[in-house]
Design an enzyme around this catalytic site. Structure first.
Site, short mmCIF file in Angstrom:
data_model
loop_
_atom_site.label_atom_id
_atom_site.label_comp_id
_atom_site.label_asym_id
_atom_site.label_seq_id
_atom_site.Cartn_x
_atom_site.Cartn_y
_atom_site.Cartn_z
N LYS A 192 45.75 47.15 32.16
CA LYS A 192 45.40 48.01 31.03
C LYS A 192 45.13 49.42 31.55
CE LYS A 192 41.85 49.57 29.12
NZ LYS A 192 42.35 50.92 28.77
N GLU A 268 34.89 48.85 40.78
CA GLU A 268 34.93 50.13 41.52
C GLU A 268 34.42 51.19 40.55
OE1 GLU A 268 35.68 50.51 44.64
OE2 GLU A 268 36.56 48.58 45.12
N CYS A 302 36.10 59.80 42.15
CA CYS A 302 34.84 59.08 42.36
C CYS A 302 34.25 59.43 43.71
CB CYS A 302 35.07 57.58 42.25
SG CYS A 302 36.38 57.02 43.35
N GLU A 399 27.54 62.52 37.62
CA GLU A 399 28.82 62.68 38.31
C GLU A 399 29.50 63.91 37.70
OE1 GLU A 399 31.24 59.21 37.81
OE2 GLU A 399 32.20 59.46 39.73
P1 NAP Z 1 35.80 54.85 31.86
O1 NAP Z 1 35.47 55.62 30.64
O2 NAP Z 1 34.81 53.87 32.35
O3 NAP Z 1 37.19 54.14 31.59
C1 NAP Z 1 37.85 53.38 32.57
C2 NAP Z 1 38.77 52.38 31.90
O4 NAP Z 1 37.98 51.46 31.15
C3 NAP Z 1 39.73 53.01 30.90
O5 NAP Z 1 40.95 52.30 30.96
C4 NAP Z 1 39.02 52.78 29.58
O6 NAP Z 1 39.85 52.79 28.45
C5 NAP Z 1 38.42 51.41 29.81
N1 NAP Z 1 37.30 51.09 28.93
C6 NAP Z 1 36.35 51.91 28.44
N2 NAP Z 1 35.48 51.21 27.67
C7 NAP Z 1 35.89 49.93 27.67
C8 NAP Z 1 35.40 48.73 27.09
N3 NAP Z 1 34.31 48.71 26.33
N4 NAP Z 1 36.07 47.60 27.31
C9 NAP Z 1 37.17 47.60 28.09
N5 NAP Z 1 37.69 48.69 28.68
C10 NAP Z 1 37.05 49.85 28.49
O7 NAP Z 1 36.09 55.83 33.09
P2 NAP Z 1 37.07 57.06 33.14
O8 NAP Z 1 36.42 58.21 32.50
O9 NAP Z 1 38.43 56.68 32.69
O10 NAP Z 1 37.17 57.29 34.73
C11 NAP Z 1 36.26 58.03 35.43
C12 NAP Z 1 35.24 57.11 36.10
O11 NAP Z 1 35.92 56.21 36.97
C13 NAP Z 1 34.29 57.89 37.00
O12 NAP Z 1 33.00 57.38 36.84
C14 NAP Z 1 34.81 57.59 38.40
O13 NAP Z 1 33.84 57.69 39.40
C15 NAP Z 1 35.29 56.20 38.24
N6 NAP Z 1 36.24 55.88 39.31
C16 NAP Z 1 35.85 55.04 40.30
C17 NAP Z 1 36.70 54.75 41.36
C18 NAP Z 1 36.30 53.85 42.46
O14 NAP Z 1 37.17 53.41 43.20
N7 NAP Z 1 35.02 53.54 42.62
C19 NAP Z 1 37.98 55.32 41.37
C20 NAP Z 1 38.36 56.17 40.34
C21 NAP Z 1 37.47 56.43 39.30
P3 NAP Z 1 39.40 53.68 27.15
O15 NAP Z 1 39.32 55.07 27.63
O16 NAP Z 1 40.44 53.41 26.14
O17 NAP Z 1 38.09 53.20 26.68
#
Ligand code: NAP
Length: 497
Positions: A192, A268, A302, A399
């Site tokens: 997804k 992650e 991240c 962040e």
């Molecule tokens: P996010 O808002 O948590 O979304 C990540 C993914 O989860 C998206 O595909 C999103 O789709 C989905 N999602 C959101 N709510 C959901 C729910 N209730 N049920 C199922 N899926 C759901 O994060 P982001 O803004 O895309 O990415 C930035 C974050 O990712 C930052 O915090 C960054 O640090 C972290 N990150 C971590 C790593 C690591 O390796 N540790 C690497 C890269 C990024 P929708 O937008 O459609 O909700």
């Protein structure tokens, strides 16, 4: 700092053919199929133009994908490791061949400059190659029971169908870091993507299909209804593993949903990386590493350095040099020649950086360079350096996810380490020093999963990427990466001799 004047709303038109070469449908059971729920719109963050309409998966589509993944699981688990490896290796070669296309599509939907997008394609390809090599190295064990009455054979088996959820910031690499080990281990999966960046995931799936991946082994569901479709999938009894990369807040929700069926998880999550510059640091190394740790992916990583903690004796020179480097960058549309900093992903991301900057300034920080957001087309933010950042500034516990370097000073190293650890996150920390004792001392004391010692980049396929505390559970890459997709079983064999 310059804003590129070449950013024009019509600039996507010349890139239409790249977008059209990528499927816009769902991938279910080896078929590209429309959704029962219409399409979701994909925008270019540099121009705010609509660039594609992609099938928008519904709960019914997710049920079909679940069945496809379940139906393909037994056959894929029995497929020889060498065959799984060769398909991945062919996908690696195709990814390298298609670098220009993949990079262009990524820049169009996510905004990063083309050079960085090409770098991400290389990283993603390397991840696929790494797991092609890992597929044939899955092993087990043979042990004697201490009293000699039996033998224990340990074997590794695929976990089963996986749900893989990725964010928009590294849309190709994060997909490759999950799909690669799942395929290598013999798991089927449903990927997804984030709704902002579905095209990179669809292009990844397309090349895996071209490499010979059998129907149903990988299914892809772009959707604007993540909350609606993911929970039933985790509750279906079919999904045996969730691998999620995204924010800590969403990670916690998904951990709760996964717990109901005791679905295995790899999480992650978000970071809040401290970057420590010690008194004896080589400032050439410090500035290079700081620049990389801050400006990679416009700060939307991240692993981005969130809090710079610099010894007072070197703070002024470090700040001046980092500000000169960041202030000289050209900001604009990532497709344009010479642009080094692309737009942030959306308006909310841009406003967040602006608000964090204002908050820090109100609490006494000094602006060294930057500080402006661009209020015309595209979500552009000037690379910004703040110094004298107060401990109660919001960015210390947030962040930043943008090109804002926030510098604080210290005199006592133990106190600096305590400040570095004063966060719920624990993904990565950076240490710059020439003293081996201090290097080991600080590296061991930082409460993180990864340490960049005299470097600002820690991501590599050969190392176990991941965090501690609220930055996550599990590791991706390295020797541990494939283990996340394998179960251990042991067979007990009595011996009568
Ligand atoms: P996010 O808002 O948590 O979304 C990540 C993914 O989860 C998206 O595909 C999103 O789709 C989905 N999602 C959101 N709510 C959901 C729910 N209730 N049920 C199922 N899926 C759901 O994060 P982001 O803004 O895309 O990415 C930035 C974050 O990712 C930052 O915090 C960054 O640090 C972290 N990150 C971590 C790593 C690591 O390796 N540790 C690497 C890269 C990024 P929708 O937008 O459609 O909700």
């Amino acid at each position: 700092m310059t804003f590129s004047t070449a950013t024009a709303p019509t600039s996507t038109a010349g890139h239409r053919s790249a977008i059209e070469r990528v499927p816009h449908k769902l991938l279910i059971g080896g078929e590209w199929t429309p959704s029962s729920g219409g399409t979701l719109q994909v925008f270019n963050p540099a121009t705010e133009e609509l660039i594609a309409e992609v099938a928008d998966a519904t709960v019914e589509d997710a049920q079909r994908a679940l069945r496809a993944a379940a139906d393909a699981q037994t056959g894929w688990a029995r497929t020889p490791a060498r065959t799984r490896s060769e398909i991945l290796y062919r996908a690696y070669e195709l990814m390298v061949e298609r670098t220009d296309l993949l990079a262009e599509v990524m820049t169009l939907e996510m905004g990063k400059p083309l050079a960085e997008a090409r770098g991400e394609v290389a990283y993603a390809a390397d991840l696929i190659r790494w797991f092609a090599e890992e597929a044939v190295r899955i092993d087990g064990g043979y042990t004697h029971r201490p009293d000699g009455t039996a033998r224990n054979i340990q074997l590794k088996q695929p976990v089963g169908p996986c749900l893989l959820i990725v964010p928009w910031n590294f849309p190709l690499a994060m997909g490759a870091r999950k799909v690669g080990p799942a395929i290598a281990a013999g798991c089927t999966s449903i990927l997804k993507p984030a709704p902002q960046t579905p095209l990179s995931s669809l292009a990844l799936a397309q090349l895996l299909m071209d490499a010979g991946l059998p129907a149903g082994v990988l299914n892809v569901l772009p959707t604007s209804r993540a909350g609606e479709i993911v929970e039933p999938m985790l509750g279906s009894g079919i999904i045996r593993k969730l691998s999620f990369t995204g924010s800590t807040a969403v990670g916690k929700i998904l951990l709760g949903q996964a717990a109901r069926n005791v679905v295995r998880t790899s999480m992650e999550l978000g970071g809040n990386a401290p970057f420590l510059v010690l008194a004896d640091a080589d400032l050439d190394v410090a500035v290079d590493a700081a620049f990389a740790a801050k400006m990679r992916n416009m700060g939307e990583a991240c692993t981005a350095a969130n809090r710079f903690l610099v010894h007072t004796s070197v703070a002024e020179e470090f700040t001046t040099r980092l500000a000169e480097r960041m202030g000289a960058l050209t900001v604009g549309n990532g497709l344009h020649e010479g642009v080094e900093v692309g737009p942030l992903i959306d308006e909310a991301a841009r406003d967040k950086v602006r608000d964090l900057t204002r908050d820090a300034l109100e609490r006494g920080a000094r602006l060294v360079t930057g500080g402006e957001t661009r209020h015309t087309t595209g979500y552009l933010v000037e690379p910004t350096v703040l110094t004298n950042v107060a401990p109660d500034s919001a960015l210390n516990n947030t962040e930043i996810f943008g090109p804002l370097a926030a510098i604080q000073t210290f005199t006592d190293l133990d106190e600096a380490i305590a400040r570095a650890n004063d966060t719920e996150s624990g993904l990565v920390g950076y240490v710059i020093t020439r003293d081996i004792d201090q290097a080991l001392n600080v590296s061991e004391q930082l409460e993180v999963g990864m340490v960049g010692l005299n470097t600002g980049i820690v991501s590599t396929p050969s190392a176990p990427f991941g965090g501690v505390k609220q930055s996550g559970v599990g590791r991706e890459g390295g020797r541990l990466g494939i283990e996340e997709y394998l179960e251990t079983k042991y067979i007990s064999i009595p011996v009568r001799h």
